[in-house]
Design an enzyme around this catalytic site. Structure first.
Site, short mmCIF file in Angstrom:
data_model
loop_
_atom_site.label_atom_id
_atom_site.label_comp_id
_atom_site.label_asym_id
_atom_site.label_seq_id
_atom_site.Cartn_x
_atom_site.Cartn_y
_atom_site.Cartn_z
N GLY A 7 0.82 -1.20 0.00
CA GLY A 7 0.00 0.00 0.00
C GLY A 7 0.86 1.25 0.00
N GLY A 9 -0.35 4.47 0.08
CA GLY A 9 -1.11 5.64 0.49
C GLY A 9 -0.44 6.38 1.63
N SER A 10 -1.21 7.18 2.35
CA SER A 10 -0.64 8.03 3.40
C SER A 10 0.07 7.22 4.48
CB SER A 10 -1.76 8.87 4.04
OG SER A 10 -2.39 9.68 3.08
N ASN A 101 -8.33 0.06 9.49
CA ASN A 101 -9.39 0.57 10.35
C ASN A 101 -10.48 -0.48 10.49
OD1 ASN A 101 -8.28 3.16 10.77
ND2 ASN A 101 -9.16 3.93 8.86
N ALA A 125 -1.52 11.37 8.82
CA ALA A 125 -0.59 11.53 7.69
C ALA A 125 -1.38 11.86 6.43
CB ALA A 125 0.23 10.26 7.47
N LYS A 180 -10.30 1.75 18.47
CA LYS A 180 -10.08 2.56 17.27
C LYS A 180 -11.35 2.64 16.43
CE LYS A 180 -7.62 4.73 14.05
NZ LYS A 180 -6.67 3.97 13.21
N ASN A 184 -13.15 6.00 15.18
CA ASN A 184 -13.41 6.22 13.75
C ASN A 184 -14.89 6.45 13.48
OD1 ASN A 184 -10.85 3.89 12.65
ND2 ASN A 184 -10.75 6.10 12.81
#
Length: 297
Positions: A7, A9-10, A101, A125, A180, A184
Site C-alpha cells: 500500500g 497511500g498516506s 481501520n 498523515a 479505534k 473512527n
C-alpha cells in the site's frame, strides 16, 4: 530488517519512511507502475514540522519475492478484500501485520494467515504526491506483545522511532481494535458527510453535538466498550489531527468507495446482537451507502 509494505497511500508511505529512517530494508508494493518507478528513483520524502528528509526505498507492482521479510498491510478495507486471494497466496506463513481501520478483516486474517498480527495506527498523515507524505498529528501504533521473533524485533526497533510502537499488556488486541473503531465511527462518517476537517467537529456546535450523540449511542448500546474508549479520547484525536481530512472524507471527495462497511457496519451489527439500535449512526451509515452508490455510477 526487511519490511514489505503493501500500500502506497498516506499510512503506507509514513511507515515506509519511518522504517527507512531507522535503517530498515523497505520494499513498497503499489498498484500503479508510475508510483513504483517514482519511489524507486526518488525515494520517499517525509515532511513534518521539524524536518524534510528523503529516504531510499524499493517499490514494485508485483508479488514475486520469496525473502523472509515481515509484511505490513497498509491497505484500506475495500482494497484489502479486493486483493485478499493474492495476498493469501503470496504471503503464506510469513509474518504479516494488519493495520486496517475497523474490525471486519480480523476473523478472515486470522483464518488465512498463521502468523497474522494486528495493530492500531493513531498517527495522522497525508500523501501529497506519489513519493511525498506529510506527518500531521504524531500519535502511536498500539498493539500487544508477540512471541514471533520478527514482530518482537519490529516492536523493539520502533518503540522509540517516529512510529512509537507501544505494546500494551493489559488489553487484548480486540479491545485495541474496537477502541479505534469507536473513535473512527464518531469522527469519520461526520467529516465525510459534512465535508469538514477533523478539528471542525470541535468548533462547529451542531457537528460537535452529532459526534457526541454518535458516541453516546455506541456506549449505551454496547456498554463494555465504554471502559476502553472515553469521550476525551475522541476529543483528543480531533485536537491532534485538527487540520487533517479523514480517510473517509478523502474517499468521498475522490469518488471512491468508503470504509463504511469496515468501520461503521460492525458497530451497528454488534449493537443489533443486543437488540439495540443506534439511529444517528445508522442514518450516517445509510447516507454513506448512498454516497458510495453514487460514486460508483
Amino acid at each position: 530488517m526487511k519490511l514489505h509494505i503493501v500500500g502506497g497511500g498516506s499510512i503506507g508511505l509514513l511507515i515506509a519512511a519511518s522504517a527507512a529512517e531507522r535503517g530498515d530494508d523497505v520494499t513498497i508494493h503499489v498498484r500503479r507502475e508510475e508510483q513504483a518507478e517514482a519511489l524507486t528513483l526518488r525515494g520517499v520524502t517525509l515532511i513534518d514540522e521539524r524536518k524534510n528528509e528523503t529516504y531510499s526505498v524499493k517499490a514494485t507492482t508485483s508479488f514475486h519475492s520469496n525473502d523472509d521479510a515481515l509484511f505490513v498491510i497498509a491497505l484500506t478495507g475495500p482494497a484489502l478484500f479486493h486483493m485478499k486471494d493474492l495476498l493469501k497466496r503470496y504471503i503464506g506463513d510469513r509474518p504479516v501485520l494488519f493495520i486496517q481501520n475497523g474490525v471486519r478483516h480480523v476473523d478472515w486474517a486470522r483464518q488465512s494467515f498463521p502468523n497474522a498480527h494486528f495493530a492500531s495506527v493513531e498517527h495522522g498523515a497525508v500523501r501529497t504526491a506519489d513519493t511525498i507524505v506529510e506527518h500531521r498529528g504524531h500519535g502511536q501504533v498500539m498493539t500487544v506483545p508477540s512471541e514471533h521473533e520478527s514482530f518482537k524485533r519490529l516492536f523493539e526497533r520502533h518503540q522509540t522511532s517516529r512510529l512509537a510502537i507501544r505494546c500494551v499488556n493489559d488489553r487484548t488486541i480486540d479491545a485495541i481494535l474496537w477502541r479505534k473503531a469507536v473513535i473512527n465511527c464518531a469522527i469519520n462518517p461526520l467529516t465525510a458527510l459534512l465535508r469538514i476537517k477533523n478539528g471542525e467537529l470541535l468548533t462547529n456546535r451542531s457537528a460537535y453535538d452529532l459526534m457526541e450523540k454518535v458516541y453516546t449511542e455506541i456506549i449505551t448500546s454496547i456498554p463494555n466498550l465504554k471502559p476502553i474508549v472515553q469521550w476525551d479520547d475522541i476529543v483528543n484525536v480531533c485536537q491532534r489531527t485538527a487540520t487533517n481530512e479523514s480517510s473517509m472524507l478523502k474517499d468521498v471527495v475522490a469518488g471512491r468507495v468508503t470504509e463504511a462497511d469496515f468501520i461503521v457496519l460492525p458497530i451497528l451489527k454488534r449493537g443489533a446482537e443486543r437488540n439495540e439500535t443506534m439511529p444517528t449512526l445508522q442514518t450516517c451509515y445509510t447516507l454513506l451507502c448512498a454516497v458510495d452508490e453514487r460514486g460508483m455510477m
